[in-house]
Design a protein around this motif. Structure first.
Motif, short mmCIF file in Angstrom:
data_model
loop_
_atom_site.label_atom_id
_atom_site.label_comp_id
_atom_site.label_asym_id
_atom_site.label_seq_id
_atom_site.Cartn_x
_atom_site.Cartn_y
_atom_site.Cartn_z
N VAL A 194 6.97 6.11 -0.33
CA VAL A 194 6.94 4.70 -0.76
C VAL A 194 8.13 4.39 -1.66
O VAL A 194 8.65 5.27 -2.34
N TYR A 195 8.53 3.12 -1.61
CA TYR A 195 9.70 2.71 -2.38
C TYR A 195 9.37 1.53 -3.28
O TYR A 195 8.76 0.56 -2.84
N ALA A 196 9.78 1.66 -4.55
CA ALA A 196 9.69 0.57 -5.55
C ALA A 196 8.27 0.24 -5.97
O ALA A 196 7.89 -0.92 -6.10
N ARG A 197 7.49 1.28 -6.22
CA ARG A 197 6.15 1.04 -6.75
C ARG A 197 6.21 0.26 -8.07
O ARG A 197 5.29 -0.49 -8.40
N SER A 198 7.30 0.42 -8.83
CA SER A 198 7.42 -0.33 -10.10
C SER A 198 7.29 -1.83 -9.86
O SER A 198 6.69 -2.54 -10.67
N ILE A 199 7.88 -2.30 -8.78
CA ILE A 199 7.80 -3.74 -8.48
C ILE A 199 6.36 -4.13 -8.18
O ILE A 199 5.85 -5.15 -8.65
N VAL A 200 5.70 -3.27 -7.40
CA VAL A 200 4.31 -3.54 -7.00
C VAL A 200 3.39 -3.59 -8.22
O VAL A 200 2.58 -4.51 -8.37
N GLU A 201 3.53 -2.60 -9.10
CA GLU A 201 2.68 -2.54 -10.29
C GLU A 201 3.00 -3.69 -11.25
O GLU A 201 2.10 -4.29 -11.84
N ALA A 202 4.28 -3.97 -11.41
CA ALA A 202 4.69 -5.05 -12.31
C ALA A 202 4.11 -6.37 -11.81
O ALA A 202 3.58 -7.19 -12.57
N HIS A 203 4.20 -6.58 -10.50
CA HIS A 203 3.66 -7.81 -9.91
C HIS A 203 2.15 -7.91 -10.11
O HIS A 203 1.62 -8.98 -10.44
N GLN A 241 -3.22 -20.21 -5.70
CA GLN A 241 -3.04 -18.87 -6.27
C GLN A 241 -2.10 -18.02 -5.42
O GLN A 241 -1.26 -17.30 -5.95
N LEU A 242 -2.24 -18.10 -4.09
CA LEU A 242 -1.37 -17.26 -3.26
C LEU A 242 0.09 -17.69 -3.40
O LEU A 242 0.98 -16.85 -3.49
N TRP A 243 0.35 -18.99 -3.44
CA TRP A 243 1.74 -19.45 -3.60
C TRP A 243 2.32 -18.98 -4.93
O TRP A 243 3.48 -18.55 -4.99
N VAL A 244 1.54 -19.07 -6.00
CA VAL A 244 2.09 -18.65 -7.29
C VAL A 244 2.25 -17.12 -7.31
O VAL A 244 3.23 -16.61 -7.86
N SER A 245 1.36 -16.40 -6.64
CA SER A 245 1.53 -14.94 -6.57
C SER A 245 2.81 -14.58 -5.82
O SER A 245 3.48 -13.60 -6.16
#
Ligand code: ADP
Ligand code: MN
Ligand code: MN
Ligand code: MN
Length: 387
Positions: A194-203, A241-245
Motif C-alpha cells: 500500500v502507498y500513502a497510508r498517511s494521507i488515508v489516516e490524515a483524511h 457530507q460526501l462532497w465535503v469529505s
C-alpha cells in the motif's frame, strides 16, 4: 553514486529515496516546509472572527472549488451565512455575459486545516437568474427527500479513489512498467502493498474532526487505490457530507504533494476500477421482515436501469462505460442483475441482511466520480416515490 544521484547502501532505500526526491522535485507543495508553517497556523486571531471556506461543485460536476472569507461571528446554522458569488467564467459555469454565479450555504463543518472557530461551508450554486446551476443536483435531490421523508431513507456510500503522483501515474507504481498483478493489495499491509497510508489516516481524522459521519476505510484491489465509507446518513446529508469529505481528501493530499482522482477507471487493462457503492434503506427495510421491501425496491430498480446509469456518473454513463464491463467485480453496464452476496451484480443484498431478513441493499453501479445528490435522488424517485 547511483544514476538517480543519491548515495545509498542498498537497493530498497535507493528506490524510496529516489521516489522521495522525485516527488519533492515535482510537487512544489510537498517541498514546502510544514514545520515553518506551524508557526503561522498557531498565531492567535481576534476573538469572534471566523475564516469560512465556501465549497461548491464546479461546471464539471466532478471537481470542487473553494474560496475563503472572514466572518465577524461563528456560524451555527447555514441560514445565518451570507450568500456569496464567484466568477462562473472561470469554472465552466457562466451563461453568456452573466458570469456571476451565486453560492448558498447548505451545511457547516469544522475546518480540520485551520481549526479553532474556522468552518468549511458546503454550498450549492445558482445562475444569475437564481435558477440552479446546471451541475446543482442538490435542489432536485432535496425535493425528492422532502417528498419521501416519512420513509426515512438512509444512505451509506463507499467512496473509492486513486492516488496519483505529479506525473499522473498511480502512486507507488514503477515509472516504466507495472506492479505485480492484483491480489496482495486489497486491505494490504506493508510498504510493497500500500502507498500513502498517511494521507488515508490524515483524511480519516480530518473527517471525524469536521463532523462527517465517516464509518471506515480500507486499501483497495488496485495498488494506489483506497476506499472510505460515509454513512449511514439521513436523506440529503449524504450528499453534503460526501462532497465535503472529497474536498478534505483533495486538500490533505495537496499538502503531501499527491493528486486524488475519482476517475472510475484510471488504468486500462487488468486493474479494478473505482466505484461509489451506495447502500440504501428505508424504515420499512430496516424493520422486521424488511427483506420484502428490499425485494420490492430491487424489482423497481430492475425496471429503471437506464435512468440509474444516466444518473450514476457526471457524464450520463460515459465514464462508467469504461468501468462496468462485467469484469473486475462489476456488472455489465447494459444489464441489470441482483443477488445475495454477489459482487458481480448491479445490486447486492449483503449476506447478513439476507440472513436477518432485513437491512439494506447495495447498488454497486455508481461510479467513483458520481454526484451523490443525483444517485440518492434516483434511488428515492424509483424505489419510494414510484416515479
Ligand atoms: P462492503 O462489504 O460492500 O465493502 P462497506 O462496509 O464498505 O461494505 O460499506 C457498507 C456501508 O453501508 C457503510 O457505509 C454503512 O454506513 C452503510 N450502511 C450500513 N447499514 C445501512 C443501512 N441500514 N442503510 C444504508 N446504509 C447502511
Ligand atoms: Mn466497502
Ligand atoms: Mn471497495
Ligand atoms: Mn461494497
Amino acid at each position: 553514486m547511483c544514476r538517480c544521484g543519491l548515495v545509498h547502501s542498498n537497493k530498497k532505500t535507493s528506490v524510496a529515496q529516489f521516489f522521495m526526491a522525485k516527488m519533492l522535485e515535482n510537487s512544489p507543495n510537498a517541498a514546502l516546509d510544514k514545520t515553518l508553517f506551524q508557526h503561522y497556523l498557531t498565531l492567535p486571531i481576534p476573538d469572534g472572527k471566523c475564516q469560512a471556506t465556501y465549497i461548491w461543485i464546479d461546471g464539471t460536476g466532478e471537481n470542487v472549488r473553494c474560496k475563503t472569507r472572514t466572518l465577524d461571528f461563528v456560524p451555527i446554522k447555514p441560514e445565518e451565512l451570507p450568500v456569496w458569488n464567484f466568477d462562473g467564467g472561470s469554472t465552466g459555469q457562466a451563461e453568456g455575459s452573466n458570469s456571476d454565479v451565486f453560492i448558498t450555504p447548505v451545511a457547516i463543518y469544522n475546518d480540520p486545516f485551520l481549526r479553532g472557530n474556522n468552518k468549511l461551508i458546503m454550498c450549492d450554486a445558482y445562475k444569475y437568474n437564481r435558477k440552479p446551476a446546471d451541475t446543482n443536483k442538490r435542489v432536485g435531490c432535496l425535493q425528492a427527500m422532502e417528498a419521501a421523508k416519512d420513509t426515512e431513507p438512509w444512505f451509506g456510500i463507499e467512496q473509492e479513489y486513486t492516488l496519483l503522483d505529479m506525473d499522473l501515474r498511480p502512486l507507488g507504481w514503477p515509472k516504466n512498467g507495472f506492479p505485480g498483478p492484483q491480489g496482495p493489495y486489497y486491505c494490504g499491509v506493508g510498504a510493497n502493498k500500500v502507498y500513502a497510508r498517511s494521507i488515508v489516516e490524515a483524511h480519516y481524522r480530518c473527517c471525524l474532526y469536521a463532523g462527517i459521519n465517516i464509518s471506515g476505510t480500507n486499501a483497495e484491489v488496485m495498488p494506489g487505490q483506497w476506499e472510505y465509507q460515509v454513512g449511514p446518513c439521513h436523506g440529503i446529508s449524504i450528499g453534503d457530507q460526501l462532497w465535503v469529505s472529497r474536498y478534505i481528501l483533495h486538500r490533505v493530499a495537496e499538502d503531501f504533494g499527491v493528486i486524488v482522482t475519482f476517475d472510475p477507471k484510471p488504468m486500462e487493462g487488468d486493474w479494478n476500477g473505482a466505484g461509489a457503492h451506495t447502500n440504501f434503506s428505508t424504515k420499512g427495510m430496516r424493520e422486521e421482515n424488511g427483506i420484502v421491501e428490499i425485494e420490492k425496491a430491487i424489482d423497481k430498480l430492475s425496471r429503471n436501469h437506464l435512468r440509474h446509469i444516466q444518473a450514476y456518473d457526471p457524464n450520463g454513463g460515459k465514464d462508467n462505460e469504461r468501468r462496468l464491463t462485467g469484469r473486475h467485480e462489476t456488472s455489465s453496464i447494459h444489464d441489470f442483475s441482483a443477488g445475495v452476496a454477489n459482487r458481480g451484480a448491479s445490486v447486492r443484498i449483503p449476506r447478513g441482511c439476507a440472513e436477518e431478513k432485513k437491512g439494506y441493499l447495495e447498488d454497486r453501479r455508481p461510479a467513483s466520480n458520481c454526484d451523490p445528490y443525483a444517485v440518492a435522488e434516483a434511488l428515492v424517485r424509483t424505489c419510494i416515490l414510484n416515479e
